[in-house]
Design a protein around this motif. Structure first.
Motif, short mmCIF file in Angstrom:
data_model
loop_
_atom_site.label_atom_id
_atom_site.label_comp_id
_atom_site.label_asym_id
_atom_site.label_seq_id
_atom_site.Cartn_x
_atom_site.Cartn_y
_atom_site.Cartn_z
N MET A 236 0.83 -1.21 0.00
CA MET A 236 0.00 0.00 0.00
C MET A 236 0.87 1.25 0.00
SD MET A 236 -2.90 -1.22 2.76
CE MET A 236 -3.43 0.46 3.12
N GLU A 239 3.08 1.31 -3.45
CA GLU A 239 2.40 1.50 -4.72
C GLU A 239 1.46 2.70 -4.74
OE1 GLU A 239 0.73 -1.96 -6.48
OE2 GLU A 239 2.33 -3.29 -5.76
N VAL A 240 0.86 3.03 -3.61
CA VAL A 240 -0.09 4.15 -3.58
C VAL A 240 0.60 5.43 -3.09
CG1 VAL A 240 -2.29 5.02 -2.70
CG2 VAL A 240 -2.00 2.57 -3.16
N THR A 241 1.32 5.33 -1.98
CA THR A 241 1.99 6.52 -1.43
C THR A 241 3.26 6.84 -2.20
OG1 THR A 241 1.16 5.77 0.73
CG2 THR A 241 2.71 7.62 0.73
N THR A 293 -7.98 6.12 3.38
CA THR A 293 -8.15 5.95 1.94
C THR A 293 -7.83 7.24 1.20
OG1 THR A 293 -10.51 6.53 2.04
CG2 THR A 293 -9.93 4.20 2.28
N THR A 297 -2.49 8.77 -0.38
CA THR A 297 -1.87 9.25 -1.62
C THR A 297 -0.77 10.27 -1.39
OG1 THR A 297 -3.62 10.92 -1.83
CG2 THR A 297 -3.97 8.81 -2.95
N SER A 363 -8.58 -2.16 -4.98
CA SER A 363 -7.26 -1.53 -5.05
C SER A 363 -6.65 -1.40 -3.66
CB SER A 363 -7.36 -0.16 -5.70
OG SER A 363 -8.06 0.74 -4.85
N TYR A 364 -5.33 -1.29 -3.61
CA TYR A 364 -4.65 -1.10 -2.32
C TYR A 364 -5.15 0.15 -1.62
CZ TYR A 364 -1.27 -4.84 -3.23
OH TYR A 364 -0.68 -6.06 -3.44
N GLN A 365 -5.48 1.18 -2.37
CA GLN A 365 -5.94 2.44 -1.76
C GLN A 365 -7.24 2.26 -0.99
OE1 GLN A 365 -6.25 5.77 -4.43
NE2 GLN A 365 -7.15 7.12 -2.88
#
Length: 402
Positions: A236, A239-241, A293, A297, A363-365
């Protein structure tokens, strides 16, 4: 039926700190394997997924082995039982360090896991009986501080040691911690902590009470909420942050700090008003996971949310443990031990649910929404349990006035 405790000659919280030291060693051996999976897999010639089953095997060992050990030690002096359990811990880690192949390492992990639930369950009851009634949850929290510090100190240092000198060196270090903890427990624990003398059958029957079952179910759901997200926190964040693997390590360290702070706060709030504190924690947990969530980001908001999440998630642990002990007053040791299995069942279940969600395209988010949904379910059961308390109190008052 509560235990009879003859207090030691040591001042303050030394006996509870001795229990915390043992919990530090147990927590380290539970979680450090995650950081050593590539090393173990390479050395023993298995795949990383197969090595990952060492984590699952440990969790299942706690869940299903703890009740058997609890029953086996039910009529032992509590001091002797705790010393026996820490001896099993030492032997289990010694076997891990010496294991020549994968299957013997798995067996050694399961042996070690057997003492985990029984030690935490019995230790929580002993710790709560060593202090005044209004400090019982704080005493349990102090014991569990060893588990939180294992995540902050034991796991990072154990991982670094294993990567530098080989994974077996980590287990040798844990053996040393276990021997030291056993020595301190032998010296610091009261000389007599008598076991309950009631019928094992009656104690087992008391575990079937609605409020006891509700308390354990809430423990399962609280743990599942956390591990449905925490199991996948590394991908998470990467890939997202968009942070690096090295930075993830620092974030997890901050998460461990959050667990430690939350453990302290949970002890204080639990001694203040137990059920309202649990309800308040679940409400905050739902809000934080929903917020996650959005903050996931961006680096700084994500890191801040992770730490805050750790605080609130672990603020639930000692109050939930105390709730089970209170409701199963005829079988506190057995109930406390089984509740440790409930937490570990939640660990495995949460990771499984999270994996299913990812497989189905979530999704991971958006994985934190799963944790929030499980926490909502836990909150509903908690409110129901609290309303049952209020109804029983009102009934008792009405009967008394009549």
């Amino acid at each position: 039926m509560t235990d009879t405790v003859t207090r030691s000659g040591f001042p303050g919280n030394l006996p509870i700190l001795a229990l915390a030291l043992a919990s530090f060693g147990i927590g380290t051996t539970e979680f450090v394997i995650m950081g050593l999976l590539p090393d173990v897999a390479l050395d023993l010639g298995v795949s990383i997924p197969d090595a990952g089953l060492l984590v699952t095997g440990y969790a299942l060992g706690v869940t299903f082995g703890a009740p058997f050990l609890a029953i086996a030690t039910a009529r032992m002096d509590r001091r002797r039982a705790l010393l026996l359990l820490i001896l099993i811990f030492i032997v289990g880690n010694l076997l891990c360090a010496l294991a020549p192949n994968y299957w013997l390492l798995m067996a050694a992990r399961v042996v070690t896991a057997f003492c985990h639930g029984a030690f935490f369950g019995l230790g929580a009851v002993v710790a709560s009986n060593l202090v005044a009634p209004h400090k019982r949850v704080q005493a349990i929290a102090l014991m569990f501080s060893g588990l939180t510090l294992a995540n902050v100190l034991g796991v990072p240092f154990g991982t670094a040691l294993g990567q530098e000198l080989g994974w077996r060196s980590t287990f040798w270090a844990v053996v040393a911690i276990g021997i030291f903890a056993a020595s301190v427990l032998y010296v610091a624990l009261p000389r007599r902590i008598a076991a309950s003398t009631g019928s094992l059958w009656l104690e087992a029957k008391s575990l079937g009470k609605k409020q006891v079952l509700l308390a354990m179910l809430i423990s399962v759901l609280a743990s599942a909420s956390m591990f449905s997200v925490f199991t996948y926190i590394t991908p998470m964040l990467q890939e997202v942050t968009g942070i690096t693997p090295r930075q993830v390590t620092y974030v997890l360290l901050l998460f461990g700090v959050g667990l430690t702070v939350g453990n302290y706060i949970g002890g204080r709030l639990g001694d203040w008003r137990l059920m309202p504190a649990i309800i308040m924690a679940f409400v905050l947990l739902i809000a934080i996971l929903a917020l996650f969530t959005e903050t996931l980001t961006s680096v700084i908001p994500a890191v801040a949310t992770v730490m805050l999440w750790g605080v609130v998630a672990f603020a639930l642990v000692s109050p939930l443990q105390m709730r089970v002990v209170n409701e199963a007053s005829d079988a506190p040791n057995l109930a406390s031990t089984i509740n440790q299995g409930a937490f570990n069942l939640g660990n495995a279940g949460g990771a499984w649910f999270g994996g299913i969600a990812i497989t189905q395209g979530v999704s991971y988010q958006h994985i934190p929404w799963l944790g929030a949904a499980i926490a909502v379910l836990a909150l509903l059961f908690t409110v129901w349990s609290h309303l049952l308390d209020r109804r029983e109190e009102a009934f008792a008052q009405g009967s008394a006035s009549a």
